[in-house]
Design a protein around this motif. Structure first.
Motif, PDB file in Angstrom:
ATOM      1  N   LEU A   1      -5.646 148.603 131.274  1.00  0.00           N
ATOM      2  CA  LEU A   1      -7.286 148.039 130.828  1.00  0.00           C
ATOM      3  C   LEU A   1      -7.050 146.492 130.702  1.00  0.00           C
ATOM      4  O   LEU A   1      -6.044 145.946 129.553  1.00  0.00           O
ATOM      5  CB  LEU A   1      -7.871 148.222 129.384  1.00  0.00           C
ATOM      6  CG  LEU A   1      -9.410 147.552 129.505  1.00  0.00           C
ATOM      7  CD1 LEU A   1      -9.956 148.065 130.562  1.00  0.00           C
ATOM      8  CD2 LEU A   1      -9.908 148.167 128.087  1.00  0.00           C
ATOM      9  N   THR A   2      -7.428 146.210 131.224  1.00  0.00           N
ATOM     10  CA  THR A   2      -7.400 144.196 131.032  1.00  0.00           C
ATOM     11  C   THR A   2      -8.464 143.349 131.313  1.00  0.00           C
ATOM     12  O   THR A   2      -9.568 144.328 132.005  1.00  0.00           O
ATOM     13  CB  THR A   2      -6.958 143.105 132.287  1.00  0.00           C
ATOM     14  OG1 THR A   2      -5.799 144.102 132.225  1.00  0.00           O
ATOM     15  CG2 THR A   2      -6.516 142.503 132.743  1.00  0.00           C
ATOM     16  N   ILE A   3      -8.752 142.461 130.480  1.00  0.00           N
ATOM     17  CA  ILE A   3      -9.784 141.529 130.213  1.00  0.00           C
ATOM     18  C   ILE A   3     -10.161 140.687 131.335  1.00  0.00           C
ATOM     19  O   ILE A   3      -8.994 140.159 130.978  1.00  0.00           O
ATOM     20  CB  ILE A   3      -9.872 141.293 128.524  1.00  0.00           C
ATOM     21  CG1 ILE A   3      -9.923 142.044 127.074  1.00  0.00           C
ATOM     22  CG2 ILE A   3     -11.227 140.196 127.971  1.00  0.00           C
ATOM     23  CD1 ILE A   3      -9.335 141.512 125.830  1.00  0.00           C
ATOM     24  N   VAL A   4     -11.284 140.531 131.024  1.00  0.00           N
ATOM     25  CA  VAL A   4     -11.867 139.059 132.313  1.00  0.00           C
ATOM     26  C   VAL A   4     -12.457 138.407 131.409  1.00  0.00           C
ATOM     27  O   VAL A   4     -13.618 138.458 130.937  1.00  0.00           O
ATOM     28  CB  VAL A   4     -12.699 139.585 133.174  1.00  0.00           C
ATOM     29  CG1 VAL A   4     -12.726 138.281 134.318  1.00  0.00           C
ATOM     30  CG2 VAL A   4     -11.722 140.021 134.402  1.00  0.00           C
TER      31      VAL A   4
ATOM     32  N   PHE B   1     -16.571 138.719 129.401  1.00  0.00           N
ATOM     33  CA  PHE B   1     -17.319 138.938 131.260  1.00  0.00           C
ATOM     34  C   PHE B   1     -17.301 140.555 131.103  1.00  0.00           C
ATOM     35  O   PHE B   1     -18.100 141.290 131.171  1.00  0.00           O
ATOM     36  CB  PHE B   1     -17.029 138.056 132.113  1.00  0.00           C
ATOM     37  CG  PHE B   1     -17.662 138.455 133.328  1.00  0.00           C
ATOM     38  CD1 PHE B   1     -18.807 138.271 133.351  1.00  0.00           C
ATOM     39  CD2 PHE B   1     -17.276 139.584 134.607  1.00  0.00           C
ATOM     40  CE1 PHE B   1     -19.687 138.495 134.687  1.00  0.00           C
ATOM     41  CE2 PHE B   1     -18.017 139.878 135.593  1.00  0.00           C
ATOM     42  CZ  PHE B   1     -19.135 139.271 135.598  1.00  0.00           C
ATOM     43  N   GLY B   2     -15.497 141.011 131.121  1.00  0.00           N
ATOM     44  CA  GLY B   2     -15.148 142.329 131.821  1.00  0.00           C
ATOM     45  C   GLY B   2     -14.258 142.726 132.079  1.00  0.00           C
ATOM     46  O   GLY B   2     -13.088 142.157 131.186  1.00  0.00           O
ATOM     47  N   TYR B   3     -14.339 144.119 132.674  1.00  0.00           N
ATOM     48  CA  TYR B   3     -12.872 144.153 132.663  1.00  0.00           C
ATOM     49  C   TYR B   3     -12.036 144.653 134.106  1.00  0.00           C
ATOM     50  O   TYR B   3     -13.232 145.571 134.574  1.00  0.00           O
ATOM     51  CB  TYR B   3     -12.888 145.630 131.761  1.00  0.00           C
ATOM     52  CG  TYR B   3     -12.834 145.506 130.234  1.00  0.00           C
ATOM     53  CD1 TYR B   3     -12.155 145.300 129.657  1.00  0.00           C
ATOM     54  CD2 TYR B   3     -14.431 145.297 130.027  1.00  0.00           C
ATOM     55  CE1 TYR B   3     -12.634 144.516 127.851  1.00  0.00           C
ATOM     56  CE2 TYR B   3     -14.253 145.230 128.722  1.00  0.00           C
ATOM     57  CZ  TYR B   3     -13.868 144.652 127.690  1.00  0.00           C
ATOM     58  OH  TYR B   3     -14.233 144.400 126.291  1.00  0.00           O
ATOM     59  N   VAL B   4     -10.565 144.635 134.121  1.00  0.00           N
ATOM     60  CA  VAL B   4     -10.193 145.322 135.319  1.00  0.00           C
ATOM     61  C   VAL B   4      -8.448 145.935 135.428  1.00  0.00           C
ATOM     62  O   VAL B   4      -8.573 146.244 133.732  1.00  0.00           O
ATOM     63  CB  VAL B   4      -9.549 144.269 136.362  1.00  0.00           C
ATOM     64  CG1 VAL B   4     -11.335 143.209 136.830  1.00  0.00           C
ATOM     65  CG2 VAL B   4      -8.774 143.207 135.717  1.00  0.00           C
ATOM     66  N   CYS B   5      -8.820 147.209 136.282  1.00  0.00           N
ATOM     67  CA  CYS B   5      -7.586 147.860 135.748  1.00  0.00           C
ATOM     68  C   CYS B   5      -6.139 146.818 136.457  1.00  0.00           C
ATOM     69  O   CYS B   5      -6.340 146.811 137.487  1.00  0.00           O
ATOM     70  CB  CYS B   5      -7.617 149.019 136.515  1.00  0.00           C
ATOM     71  SG  CYS B   5      -5.826 149.946 136.694  1.00  0.00           S
ATOM     72  N   LEU B   6      -4.976 146.848 135.523  1.00  0.00           N
ATOM     73  CA  LEU B   6      -3.842 146.715 136.224  1.00  0.00           C
ATOM     74  C   LEU B   6      -2.465 147.412 135.745  1.00  0.00           C
ATOM     75  O   LEU B   6      -2.818 147.697 135.048  1.00  0.00           O
ATOM     76  CB  LEU B   6      -4.044 144.836 135.753  1.00  0.00           C
ATOM     77  CG  LEU B   6      -2.484 144.124 135.935  1.00  0.00           C
ATOM     78  CD1 LEU B   6      -3.157 142.638 135.329  1.00  0.00           C
ATOM     79  CD2 LEU B   6      -1.362 144.547 134.174  1.00  0.00           C
TER      80      LEU B   6
ATOM     81  N   ASP C   1      -9.845 134.104 134.157  1.00  0.00           N
ATOM     82  CA  ASP C   1      -8.642 134.496 133.393  1.00  0.00           C
ATOM     83  C   ASP C   1      -8.805 135.664 132.787  1.00  0.00           C
ATOM     84  O   ASP C   1      -9.506 136.967 132.332  1.00  0.00           O
ATOM     85  CB  ASP C   1      -8.184 133.615 131.955  1.00  0.00           C
ATOM     86  CG  ASP C   1      -7.886 132.331 132.257  1.00  0.00           C
ATOM     87  OD1 ASP C   1      -7.645 131.698 133.906  1.00  0.00           O
ATOM     88  OD2 ASP C   1      -7.836 131.647 131.871  1.00  0.00           O
ATOM     89  N   LEU C   2      -7.542 136.363 133.186  1.00  0.00           N
ATOM     90  CA  LEU C   2      -6.667 138.668 132.835  1.00  0.00           C
ATOM     91  C   LEU C   2      -6.680 137.881 130.993  1.00  0.00           C
ATOM     92  O   LEU C   2      -4.886 137.241 130.814  1.00  0.00           O
ATOM     93  CB  LEU C   2      -5.978 138.427 133.707  1.00  0.00           C
ATOM     94  CG  LEU C   2      -6.800 138.585 135.585  1.00  0.00           C
ATOM     95  CD1 LEU C   2      -5.894 139.825 136.408  1.00  0.00           C
ATOM     96  CD2 LEU C   2      -8.335 138.950 135.049  1.00  0.00           C
ATOM     97  N   ILE C   3      -6.407 139.118 130.442  1.00  0.00           N
ATOM     98  CA  ILE C   3      -5.219 139.446 129.325  1.00  0.00           C
ATOM     99  C   ILE C   3      -5.443 141.163 129.683  1.00  0.00           C
ATOM    100  O   ILE C   3      -6.487 141.528 129.384  1.00  0.00           O
ATOM    101  CB  ILE C   3      -6.128 139.172 127.870  1.00  0.00           C
ATOM    102  CG1 ILE C   3      -6.636 138.062 128.122  1.00  0.00           C
ATOM    103  CG2 ILE C   3      -5.386 139.673 127.108  1.00  0.00           C
ATOM    104  CD1 ILE C   3      -6.966 137.221 126.836  1.00  0.00           C
TER     105      ILE C   3
END
Length: 274
Positions: free
Chosen positions: A125-128, A146-151, A234-236
């Motif tokens: 799970l990756t934070i935007v 802001f939201g989340y992406v799969c990484l 940015d992604l975390i």
């Protein structure tokens, strides 16, 4: 919850928002899904009533264009820590991945020409980040997400660990195609309660839930903001559940098919190539 994506069509790249199974064209609102679009508020609480569906075939791309930083942490799932019989960390680990490692949710993953590669999977799970963050508190952190992406934090374990046991995370995780993201960018979800999974050649390798995290989403955003300036888009990456190949001494080979996904964020599928 709102789900966004970017798709390649025969007419070019189109930013979209999903409404059920319908893909609606976002171009009346934004030309693309970029850090500026995220920071500017155009993608917050989008009214879909006047948007039109896109027609024809398309391919999902990375859901954000123009990402500037990919930050990450490791060993952030309690069961993953137990899997490796490690001492529990007292603070998050901070490292970066090269921007040039980014790729889309259905692109091939290139193993690389070195025959000694030990290619591994880590669905995360990756934070935007939604706006610039510096030295913020845990209480303030939700206002900066802001939201989340799969990484998938694809890693070469052969170059990650040296002969003395030292860790070299950047060099092991930064080759081109080693950071697939997408297909969806979702807002308004509970990042601390989503399912995370990975399959290799159709068999589950990882099945976890973010509720097992050692350091929570808000803790990580606050912590990272004390060590680096976080920018919109940015992604975390927040670490991975147990079940990585390194723990099984089993790695990916050319011709393998890697699949991964997270609740609300869609699923990726990659063929491993040279």
């Amino acid at each position: 919850m709102q789900q966004f994506a970017r798709v390649q069509t025969d007419k070019g790249i189109i930013p979209i928002i999903l409404k059920g199974d319908t893909h609606l064209d976002l171009r009346p609102l934004v030309s693309d899904i970029t850090p500026d679009a995220i920071a500017g508020g155009a993608l917050s609480n989008v009214d879909t009533s006047r948007l039109s569906p896109i027609n024809g075939d398309f391919t999902y791309l990375a859901p954000i264009s123009g990402i500037r930083q990919i930050a990450a942490t490791g060993f952030n799932y309690k069961k993953h820590i137990e899997e490796f019989k490690m001492k529990t960390p007292t603070e998050p680990e901070v490292f970066l991945k090269a921007i040039t490692s980014l790729t889309g949710p259905s692109d091939p993953v290139s193993r690389g020409p070195n025959q000694g590669v030990k290619l591994d999977w880590e669905t995360e799970l990756t934070i935007v980040i939604g706006r610039e963050a510096k030295d913020i508190s845990v209480v303030e952190a939700p206002d900066y997400i802001f939201g989340y992406v799969c990484l998938n934090d694809v890693s070469d374990r052969a170059t990650q660990v040296d002969a003395e046991g030292g860790q070299h995370l950047v060099r092991a995780k930064s080759r081109p195609t080693y950071t697939p993201i997408g297909p969806y960018l979702a807002t308004g979800i509970d990042g601390m309660n989503v399912d995370v999974w990975t399959k290799l050649n159709g068999h589950y390798e990882q099945q976890g839930n973010t509720s097992d995290m050692l350091f929570g989403i808000n803790e990580m955003v606050a912590y990272f903001s004390t060590h680096m300036a976080l920018l919109p888009g940015d992604l975390i990456a927040t670490g991975t559940p147990p079940g990585v190949g390194f723990g099984k001494n089993r790695f990916m080979a050319v011709g393998d098919v890697l699949e991964c996904g997270i609740s609300h964020l869609g699923a990726q599928r990659h063929e491993i190539v040279v």
